[in-house]
Motif scaffolding. Structure first.
Motif, PDB file in Angstrom:
ATOM      1  N   TYR A 258      39.772  34.437  46.064  1.00  0.00           N
ATOM      2  CA  TYR A 258      38.576  33.801  46.630  1.00  0.00           C
ATOM      3  C   TYR A 258      38.937  32.481  47.307  1.00  0.00           C
ATOM      4  CZ  TYR A 258      35.844  37.216  43.994  1.00  0.00           C
ATOM      5  OH  TYR A 258      35.306  38.391  43.516  1.00  0.00           O
ATOM      6  N   ASN A 259      39.847  31.727  46.701  1.00  0.00           N
ATOM      7  CA  ASN A 259      40.257  30.457  47.295  1.00  0.00           C
ATOM      8  C   ASN A 259      40.884  30.658  48.669  1.00  0.00           C
ATOM      9  OD1 ASN A 259      39.426  29.236  44.934  1.00  0.00           O
ATOM     10  ND2 ASN A 259      41.480  28.985  44.097  1.00  0.00           N
ATOM     11  N   ALA A 260      41.747  31.663  48.784  1.00  0.00           N
ATOM     12  CA  ALA A 260      42.397  31.941  50.069  1.00  0.00           C
ATOM     13  C   ALA A 260      41.374  32.355  51.115  1.00  0.00           C
ATOM     14  CB  ALA A 260      43.459  33.034  49.895  1.00  0.00           C
ATOM     15  N   CYS A 261      40.371  33.125  50.696  1.00  0.00           N
ATOM     16  CA  CYS A 261      39.330  33.564  51.626  1.00  0.00           C
ATOM     17  C   CYS A 261      38.476  32.378  52.081  1.00  0.00           C
ATOM     18  CB  CYS A 261      38.466  34.631  50.968  1.00  0.00           C
ATOM     19  SG  CYS A 261      37.503  35.609  52.137  1.00  0.00           S
ATOM     20  N   ILE A 262      38.149  31.483  51.156  1.00  0.00           N
ATOM     21  CA  ILE A 262      37.404  30.271  51.509  1.00  0.00           C
ATOM     22  C   ILE A 262      38.202  29.429  52.499  1.00  0.00           C
ATOM     23  CG2 ILE A 262      36.571  28.064  50.610  1.00  0.00           C
ATOM     24  CD1 ILE A 262      35.746  29.557  48.049  1.00  0.00           C
ATOM     25  N   SER A 263      39.500  29.315  52.276  1.00  0.00           N
ATOM     26  CA  SER A 263      40.354  28.551  53.191  1.00  0.00           C
ATOM     27  C   SER A 263      40.409  29.188  54.574  1.00  0.00           C
ATOM     28  CB  SER A 263      41.770  28.427  52.614  1.00  0.00           C
ATOM     29  OG  SER A 263      41.778  27.643  51.441  1.00  0.00           O
TER      30      SER A 263
ATOM     31  N   GLY B  84      38.548  28.833  60.150  1.00  0.00           N
ATOM     32  CA  GLY B  84      37.791  29.466  61.222  1.00  0.00           C
ATOM     33  C   GLY B  84      36.468  28.784  61.505  1.00  0.00           C
ATOM     34  N   MET B  85      36.250  27.600  60.876  1.00  0.00           N
ATOM     35  CA  MET B  85      35.026  26.816  61.099  1.00  0.00           C
ATOM     36  C   MET B  85      33.780  27.603  60.680  1.00  0.00           C
ATOM     37  SD  MET B  85      36.266  23.984  62.317  1.00  0.00           S
ATOM     38  CE  MET B  85      34.909  23.115  63.085  1.00  0.00           C
ATOM     39  N   LYS B  86      33.878  28.335  59.577  1.00  0.00           N
ATOM     40  CA  LYS B  86      32.762  29.143  59.077  1.00  0.00           C
ATOM     41  C   LYS B  86      32.319  28.610  57.716  1.00  0.00           C
ATOM     42  CE  LYS B  86      32.889  31.978  62.591  1.00  0.00           C
ATOM     43  NZ  LYS B  86      31.764  32.078  63.554  1.00  0.00           N
TER      44      LYS B  86
ATOM     45  N   ASN C 232      42.367  33.986  60.192  1.00  0.00           N
ATOM     46  CA  ASN C 232      41.725  35.287  60.417  1.00  0.00           C
ATOM     47  C   ASN C 232      40.724  35.543  59.293  1.00  0.00           C
ATOM     48  OD1 ASN C 232      41.009  37.933  60.921  1.00  0.00           O
ATOM     49  ND2 ASN C 232      43.088  38.640  61.292  1.00  0.00           N
ATOM     50  N   TRP C 233      39.580  34.877  59.390  1.00  0.00           N
ATOM     51  CA  TRP C 233      38.589  34.944  58.325  1.00  0.00           C
ATOM     52  C   TRP C 233      37.935  36.324  58.222  1.00  0.00           C
ATOM     53  CZ3 TRP C 233      33.664  36.115  59.900  1.00  0.00           C
ATOM     54  CH2 TRP C 233      33.370  35.922  61.256  1.00  0.00           C
ATOM     55  N   GLU C 234      37.836  37.043  59.339  1.00  0.00           N
ATOM     56  CA  GLU C 234      37.205  38.366  59.303  1.00  0.00           C
ATOM     57  C   GLU C 234      38.028  39.346  58.463  1.00  0.00           C
ATOM     58  OE1 GLU C 234      34.864  38.906  63.460  1.00  0.00           O
ATOM     59  OE2 GLU C 234      37.022  38.558  63.632  1.00  0.00           O
ATOM     60  N   GLN C 235      39.344  39.358  58.698  1.00  0.00           N
ATOM     61  CA  GLN C 235      40.201  40.255  57.926  1.00  0.00           C
ATOM     62  C   GLN C 235      40.279  39.807  56.471  1.00  0.00           C
ATOM     63  OE1 GLN C 235      41.809  43.250  59.132  1.00  0.00           O
ATOM     64  NE2 GLN C 235      41.741  43.383  56.902  1.00  0.00           N
ATOM     65  N   ALA C 236      40.270  38.503  56.250  1.00  0.00           N
ATOM     66  CA  ALA C 236      40.293  37.983  54.881  1.00  0.00           C
ATOM     67  C   ALA C 236      39.052  38.440  54.115  1.00  0.00           C
ATOM     68  CB  ALA C 236      40.373  36.456  54.902  1.00  0.00           C
TER      69      ALA C 236
ATOM     70  N   MET D 150      30.642  28.968  51.885  1.00  0.00           N
ATOM     71  CA  MET D 150      29.673  28.713  50.819  1.00  0.00           C
ATOM     72  C   MET D 150      29.218  30.022  50.177  1.00  0.00           C
ATOM     73  SD  MET D 150      28.060  26.490  49.045  1.00  0.00           S
ATOM     74  CE  MET D 150      28.259  24.975  50.008  1.00  0.00           C
ATOM     75  N   GLY D 151      29.069  31.070  51.001  1.00  0.00           N
ATOM     76  CA  GLY D 151      28.681  32.368  50.466  1.00  0.00           C
ATOM     77  C   GLY D 151      29.720  32.933  49.521  1.00  0.00           C
ATOM     78  N   ILE D 152      31.005  32.755  49.863  1.00  0.00           N
ATOM     79  CA  ILE D 152      32.085  33.227  48.992  1.00  0.00           C
ATOM     80  C   ILE D 152      32.102  32.424  47.697  1.00  0.00           C
ATOM     81  CG2 ILE D 152      34.585  33.489  48.768  1.00  0.00           C
ATOM     82  CD1 ILE D 152      34.631  33.788  51.858  1.00  0.00           C
TER      83      ILE D 152
END
Length: 268
Positions: A215-220, A225-227, A192-196, A232-234
């Motif tokens: 930040y690592n968890a959000c990148i994961s 989510g194939m984003k 769930n990359w949007e909520q992250a 890279m932005g994070i």
């Protein structure tokens, strides 16, 4: 597996003395595994068996002994037994002696119990303890929320993790970087990359200490989510914020680029 930067001599020292992971666990037979080199630091992972002592106390973040007055392992195991009356078990331990009363009223005992329960990945048991805290009128503190949110994360229940964060807001309990990182990790488990991303924005807006694990968890989450572009932005964002990437960061970034077939980005 624990990641630490260190020299060969430091690794030998850990192998000789063992590594204390906190609480009642001590890692033994430690073996260093070379992972990567970055800016002159050598990164290793420690692998090895663990020992659990039957102890009635633990150590806090400052290394000071904390006497709970009871066997945390035994109580947590009883609570995780579906046939157990959790309220009865906790009432009995709470009223055992003055040491246990003090430990519960200060919040230390609940922290130890929830920390052990999350190792069992038993969210239902953690919720039973949570309800008992209301009955016993024990004030819920940040570390308690962090532990039960971690239970949600291990149970892959990000919705419940967010509900506990809302409860913190309602009750005026301060959130910290561990709170956000754990909730983001819960979202990451479900891709769930949007909520992250929303939680990462909230963490920065609320002025929490910024640490790599969030930040690592959000990148994961973006990677799952194939984003890759968002990942890279994070990555660039955390460097702008003054947060140093670590081995986990680079590993997640490489995986994100690989899934998006952006091998040139991975090599860079």
């Amino acid at each position: 597996r624990l990641l630490v930067p260190g020299t060969v001599d430091e690794i030998r020292e850990v192998r000789h003395r063992g590594f204390h992971g906190g609480g009642q666990v001590r890692f033994v037979h430690v073996r260093p595994v070379h992972l990567a080199e970055e800016q002159g630091s050598v990164w290793f992972g420690f692998t090895g068996a663990s020992e659990c002592s039957r102890s009635y106390d633990r150590r806090d973040g400052n290394g000071d002994r904390v006497d709970n007055g009871f066997d945390v392992n035994e109580v947590a195991a009883q609570i995780c037994d579906r046939k157990t009356d959790v309220a009865h078990v906790l009432d009995e331990v709470f009223n055992r002696n003055q040491a246990t009363v003090d430990s519960f009223q200060s919040g230390r005992a609940i922290t130890s119990i929830l920390n052990k329960i999350k190792q069992y990945r038993n969210l239902a048991a953690a919720r039973s303890v949570w309800r008992w805290m209301d009955q016993a009128r024990i004030r819920k503190q940040t570390q308690h929320y962090n532990n039960i949110i971690s239970c949600c994360e291990r149970a892959r229940d990000w919705r419940s993790a967010l509900e506990y964060m809302k409860e913190m807001d309602r009750d005026g309990v301060e959130k910290n970087d561990v709170t956000f990182a754990t909730a983001i990790s819960a979202c990451e488990k479900d891709a769930n990359w949007e909520q992250a991303m929303a939680l990462l924005d909230q963490m920065e807006a609320e002025g929490c200490d910024l640490a790599p694990h969030a930040y690592n968890a959000c990148i994961s989450a973006c990677e799952k989510g194939m984003k890759a572009k968002l990942a890279m932005g994070i990555f660039e964002r955390m460097k702008t914020k003054g947060v140093s990437p670590n081995v986990v960061t680079y590993s997640a970034m490489i995986s994100a680029c690989e899934k998006a077939h952006q091998w040139k980005q991975a090599l860079s």
